[in-house]
Design a protein around this motif. Structure first.
Motif, PDB file in Angstrom:
ATOM      1  N   PHE A 149       0.830  -1.211   0.000  1.00 30.77           N
ATOM      2  CA  PHE A 149       0.000   0.000   0.000  1.00 30.77           C
ATOM      3  C   PHE A 149       0.864   1.262   0.000  1.00 30.77           C
ATOM      4  CE2 PHE A 149      -3.667  -2.573   0.932  1.00 30.77           C
ATOM      5  CZ  PHE A 149      -4.717  -1.827   0.422  1.00 30.77           C
ATOM      6  N   ILE A 150       2.079   1.108   0.506  1.00 30.40           N
ATOM      7  CA  ILE A 150       2.936   2.280   0.637  1.00 30.40           C
ATOM      8  C   ILE A 150       3.649   2.594  -0.676  1.00 30.40           C
ATOM      9  CG2 ILE A 150       4.939   3.220   1.888  1.00 30.40           C
ATOM     10  CD1 ILE A 150       3.863   1.424   4.300  1.00 30.40           C
ATOM     11  N   LYS A 151       4.129   1.545  -1.346  1.00 30.94           N
ATOM     12  CA  LYS A 151       4.869   1.820  -2.592  1.00 30.94           C
ATOM     13  C   LYS A 151       3.916   1.908  -3.798  1.00 30.94           C
ATOM     14  CE  LYS A 151       5.995  -2.919  -3.753  1.00 30.94           C
ATOM     15  NZ  LYS A 151       6.951  -3.971  -3.794  1.00 30.94           N
ATOM     16  N   ALA A 152       4.434   2.520  -4.872  1.00 30.00           N
ATOM     17  CA  ALA A 152       3.603   2.697  -6.072  1.00 30.00           C
ATOM     18  C   ALA A 152       3.378   1.358  -6.766  1.00 30.00           C
ATOM     19  CB  ALA A 152       4.297   3.665  -7.016  1.00 30.00           C
ATOM     20  N   ARG A 153       2.158   1.162  -7.273  1.00 24.18           N
ATOM     21  CA  ARG A 153       1.842  -0.076  -7.992  1.00 24.18           C
ATOM     22  C   ARG A 153       2.049   0.090  -9.482  1.00 24.18           C
ATOM     23  NH1 ARG A 153      -0.563   1.027  -3.109  1.00 24.18           N
ATOM     24  NH2 ARG A 153      -2.420   1.739  -4.166  1.00 24.18           N
ATOM     25  N   LYS A 154       2.512  -0.972 -10.094  1.00 25.08           N
ATOM     26  CA  LYS A 154       2.736  -0.924 -11.542  1.00 25.08           C
ATOM     27  C   LYS A 154       1.589  -1.616 -12.270  1.00 25.08           C
ATOM     28  CE  LYS A 154       7.722  -0.571 -11.751  1.00 25.08           C
ATOM     29  NZ  LYS A 154       8.960  -1.325 -11.915  1.00 25.08           N
ATOM     30  N   PHE A 155       1.206  -1.003 -13.379  1.00 20.91           N
ATOM     31  CA  PHE A 155       0.174  -1.630 -14.209  1.00 20.91           C
ATOM     32  C   PHE A 155       0.887  -2.515 -15.227  1.00 20.91           C
ATOM     33  CE2 PHE A 155      -2.555  -1.843 -17.923  1.00 20.91           C
ATOM     34  CZ  PHE A 155      -3.789  -2.091 -17.368  1.00 20.91           C
ATOM     35  N   THR A 156       0.756  -3.822 -15.089  1.00 29.83           N
ATOM     36  CA  THR A 156       1.443  -4.705 -16.044  1.00 29.83           C
ATOM     37  C   THR A 156       0.453  -5.669 -16.686  1.00 29.83           C
ATOM     38  OG1 THR A 156       1.921  -6.420 -14.435  1.00 29.83           O
ATOM     39  CG2 THR A 156       3.569  -4.686 -14.640  1.00 29.83           C
ATOM     40  N   VAL A 157       0.735  -5.997 -17.923  1.00 30.91           N
ATOM     41  CA  VAL A 157      -0.119  -6.952 -18.636  1.00 30.91           C
ATOM     42  C   VAL A 157      -0.060  -8.315 -17.946  1.00 30.91           C
ATOM     43  CG1 VAL A 157      -0.442  -8.167 -20.821  1.00 30.91           C
ATOM     44  CG2 VAL A 157       0.064  -5.736 -20.826  1.00 30.91           C
ATOM     45  N   GLU A 158       1.106  -8.661 -17.431  1.00 32.61           N
ATOM     46  CA  GLU A 158       1.258  -9.949 -16.761  1.00 32.61           C
ATOM     47  C   GLU A 158       0.301 -10.068 -15.570  1.00 32.61           C
ATOM     48  OE1 GLU A 158       5.060 -10.691 -15.067  1.00 32.61           O
ATOM     49  OE2 GLU A 158       4.584 -12.794 -14.678  1.00 32.61           O
ATOM     50  N   ASN A 159       0.228  -8.976 -14.780  1.00 34.70           N
ATOM     51  CA  ASN A 159      -0.702  -8.960 -13.646  1.00 34.70           C
ATOM     52  C   ASN A 159      -2.139  -9.107 -14.116  1.00 34.70           C
ATOM     53  OD1 ASN A 159       0.597  -8.902 -11.245  1.00 34.70           O
ATOM     54  ND2 ASN A 159       0.708  -6.678 -11.082  1.00 34.70           N
ATOM     55  N   LEU A 160      -2.443  -8.414 -15.202  1.00 37.77           N
ATOM     56  CA  LEU A 160      -3.794  -8.421 -15.757  1.00 37.77           C
ATOM     57  C   LEU A 160      -4.170  -9.837 -16.209  1.00 37.77           C
ATOM     58  CD1 LEU A 160      -5.394  -5.808 -15.930  1.00 37.77           C
ATOM     59  CD2 LEU A 160      -4.823  -5.648 -18.344  1.00 37.77           C
TER      60      LEU A 160
END
Lengths: 474, 323
Positions: free
Chosen positions: A179-190
């Motif tokens: 929650f503290i660090k920035a989240r990355k939008f990745t296709v792999e996560n999707l």
């Protein structure tokens, strides 16, 4: 709000798009998550939002206080915080059970009194969010985590909507930093998120809900069911509870990944365990490890001799049973599992099976098949206690399996049995990977399998007799 | 990302094409192929084609089990069929009749009327049986009735994504059921009725008065519901257009249940006035049957003996009417 409701189908894409519109702005994204989580929870009953807020505030402030104190004071504040949390749980979940049991006990020795019962609905997910909060203060007390001074981050961690009502029970050390660090939008996560969601829905609406109808039919009429139907009832309940809960966990993990979060793994194909110890390393992992870290080890674990270890094992299994609900049936279920586990421990064989069954092979060995079958049978037997309304019902159910001469209730089970067998086959193939479908190397086959699972959901999902997730009540 | 979106679109496209084709297969198979044991009464009716009847009986299970068609036919030398279906209200009766006269010929309809058929929400008759008509969604008459009883969301969804109707009721329309039909296997659940006349044979038992005294306690008020009236009017209109004589009748009820129906006298009087205003004859002469519990299997369904008595009663009434 239910994961398998039309409301959620609308809710999820809206939150997803609003959330990623603020890409890189972590504070705003956390606020969006918190608001969405409160909407998600309030959809069921907005009045219990206050309880959720109070519980969150207590742990947040106690976290700060415990961190700023040392020695005896630190311990006192920890106990105060635990008492607060357990007090909330006791009032809302256990008060009636304890008072009823106490009244029965008093009456049996000749004391009669009229107890006061609380008439209130059990707040959904209370055991889950209370345990989230408690893990946070425990970790701070043991200097394994540093408290956050940002309430939104903390509240987001406790109330994160994918896991708010039925887990996995998260640890501050795993989720809070995310929650503290920035989240990355990745296709792999999707992609992985969608894979988990698809597989989770299949487990829930196809396997759990269809098995659930049959299990309820048998358990509700066990007096008239034949021996074979009683065995089937326990078998279908085993798959109902597994697919219901692990399906929820998969959807929760998948949804969390859509938002860039990675949750703890809760299930690792537990029905392919070769002994009970392995089963408990694979079943509701987040709860088992919670009890291990915060109860079993503080009690001394296995370091104070055999008698103390047996005592500690019985304690965590019984409390684990009680965690599931205020009923003697859950306690009996926990106790029975302790009885299964202790002989393995005494023989030093509780850590025999640490890898996957048939690791690196497609077909298990004969020895593994025997182990899996025996463990599954013992588990099904214990589920009878879990599912029965009373202890007497459970014993009567078991008795009838062996002496029943009823013609039966005409259970229409073949279709659901075929579906469960298909599921077992796929679950076996997926057993080595957390992300389903990943094991399939060929792109074409993988793509086809998505379509097959999706169409199976459409063609066999239970959409009229939609059932709540079982673990909501815990 | 672009590749992901393409794959996602392809996934949705292929899934939807497959499900669309599946729904078309259901449309075809569930309207043309029966289970081996002709399990469902409605399907048995819908499969009838090119036959000529002097009369049909239309109504709920109370009509289906009340009249022995073979006995009527042997005495009156007429040819009839019992189209009564368990749980059917006027909307169901209307669709059954509409579909039946599209492929068969008939002269007279005997329509069962009672308190329950004018207040179908009360549970004695289902207000409408949606799953049975899903394969006929594209037929305008069926579509109109389904829309009337369906949830609004479903109507929108079923219009634009037709397979979702089979998805919701996949208990009845899943591939296992489809295979059972194709392989000519019996259905799991069966309506028990005579395949030549459509009459349901009553169970071999007599109404237990102890059951009545313990289970029948709830008093009920019955109204005349607009929706039920609407479909009665549609039946009247349908008969008129097709030049079919329409006569109503009341199936017997055990007399004690009438005491539990608080406003029975008033509502029945309204119903009879209403039928009179619509020039519909009513056949109602059941008192002698209704006083004896042995004529019933429960408070509203006749026993073997009751069916026999009512059938003779009915024959007498229709003969008198014709004379």
């Amino acid at each position: 709000m239910l994961f398998h409701s039309f409301d959620f189908l609308i809710f999820l894409p809206i939150v997803f798009f609003v959330y990623w519109m603020f890409y890189g702005k972590t504070k705003i994204q956390n606020a969006i998550i918190l608001i969405a989580s409160y909407i998600f929870y309030g959809w069921w009953d907005w009045r219990f939002l206050l309880l959720l807020l109070v519980s969150t505030l207590i742990d947040f402030f106690f976290g700060l206080i415990i961190h700023s104190n040392t020695g005896r004071k630190k311990l006192i504040y920890l106990w105060l915080c635990i008492l607060n949390n357990l007090g909330i749980l006791f009032v809302f979940k256990y008060y009636n059970f304890f008072i009823e049991s106490f009244t029965e006990l008093s009456q049996s020795i000749g004391f009669n009194f009229s107890p006061y019962f609380i008439s209130i609905a059990l707040p959904v997910g209370i055991s889950f969010y209370t345990f989230h909060g408690m893990s946070y203060v425990f970790d701070i007390y043991r200097d394994k985590a540093v408290p956050t001074r940002n309430f939104i981050n903390y509240a987001g961690f406790v109330c994160f909507f994918p896991l708010l009502v039925a887990g996995p029970i998260e640890r501050a050390s795993n989720l809070l930093p995310q929650f503290i660090k920035a989240r990355k939008f990745t296709v792999e996560n999707l992609v992985n998120g969608f894979r988990l969601i698809l597989w989770g829905y299949f487990k829930k609406v196809v396997i759990a809900d269809n098995s659930g109808i049959l299990a309820s039919d048998v358990f509700n009429q066990y007096g008239s069911a034949s021996s074979f139907e009683l065995i089937l009832g326990a078998f279908f309940f085993a798959f109902q509870i597994y697919c219901d809960f692990s399906g929820y966990s998969d959807i929760a993990m998948g949804v969390a990944r859509l938002f860039g979060f990675e949750l703890l793994i809760n299930f690792r194909t537990p029905y392919f365990s070769r002994d009970i110890a392995e089963f408990w390393r694979r079943w509701h992992i987040s709860l088992s490890s919670w009890f291990k870290d915060y109860l079993y080890i503080p009690l001394g674990g296995s370091k104070n001799g055999i008698a103390a270890t047996i005592r500690n094992t019985i304690i965590i299994f019984v409390i684990s049973g009680l965690w599931h609900g205020a009923n003697w049936t859950f306690i009996a279920w926990g106790l029975l599992n302790a009885l299964y586990f202790i002989p393995l421990f005494l023989m030093g064989r509780n850590r025999n099976n640490m890898d996957h069954a048939a690791d690196g092979k497609l077909i298990p060995s004969f020895r593994e098949i025997v182990g899996i079958f025996t463990t599954f049978t013992l588990t099904c037997f214990a589920w009878i206690f879990f599912k029965s309304t009373t202890i007497n019902d459970a014993f009567s159910y078991i008795h009838k399996i062996f002496v029943n001469h009823n013609t039966g209730i005409n259970l229409d089970y073949k279709q659901s049995l075929v579906l469960v067998l298909i599921f077992i086959l796929i679950d076996w193939l997926f057993r080595t990977d957390v992300i389903p479908f990943k094991i399939i190397k060929s792109r074409g086959i993988r793509f086809s399998s998505y379509i097959i699972i999706f169409t199976l959901i459409c063609l066999f999902g239970s959409f009229i007799n939609k059932q709540d997730f079982i673990y909501f009540q815990f | 990302m672009k590749s992901f979106l393409i794959r996602l679109s392809l996934f949705l496209l292929f899934s939807f094409i497959f499900l669309f084709l599946y729904s078309r297969l259901c449309d075809y198979l569930f309207t043309t192929v029966e289970y081996a044991n002709k399990a469902a009464k409605r399907e048995w009716i819908f499969m009838k084609n090119g036959e000529k009847y002097d009369y049909v009986i239309l109504g709920s299970s109370r009509a289906e089990g009340a009249l022995d068609i073979k006995l009527v036919d042997s005495i009156t030398q007429r040819k009839g069929v019992n189209l009564g279906v368990g749980g059917a209200g006027f909307a169901d009766n209307y669709l059954i009749l509409d579909k039946f006269i599209k492929s068969n010929k008939l002269k007279t309809v005997y329509l069962q009327v009672d308190l329950y058929s004018f207040d179908s929400d009360k549970g004695f008759t289902n207000s409408f049986s949606i799953p049975n008509y899903l394969p006929f969604w594209n037929e305008p008459v069926v579509n109109e009735v389904l829309r009337d009883f369906n949830q609004k969301n479903d109507n929108v969804l079923w219009t634009y994504v037709p397979f979702t109707r089979y998805m919701k009721y996949n208990k009845y329309y899943n591939p296992f059921e489809l295979l059972r039909r194709l392989r000519k296997i019996d259905a799991y659940q069966t309506d028990k009725f005579d395949f030549s006349s459509g009459t349901k044979s009553p169970e071999e038992k007599v109404f237990n008065m102890d059951v009545f005294n313990t289970n029948y306690k709830v008093s009920q008020n019955f109204d005349i519901k607009k929706k039920d009236l609407k479909y009665l009017n549609k039946i009247i209109e349908l008969c008129k257009i097709n030049n079919i004589e329409l006569i109503t009748f009341r199936a017997p009820e055990f007399y004690k249940i009438k005491d539990l129906q608080v406003n029975r006298a008033t509502t029945m009087s309204h119903i009879y006035n209403l039928l009179k205003n619509k020039n519909l004859p009513v056949l109602d002469n059941n008192n002698s049957i209704e006083i004896d519990h042995r004529n019933f299997v429960d408070a509203t369904h006749l026993s073997v003996k009751g069916q026999n008595l009512f059938t003779y009663n009915f024959i007498q009434l229709i003969t008198q009417k014709n004379d």
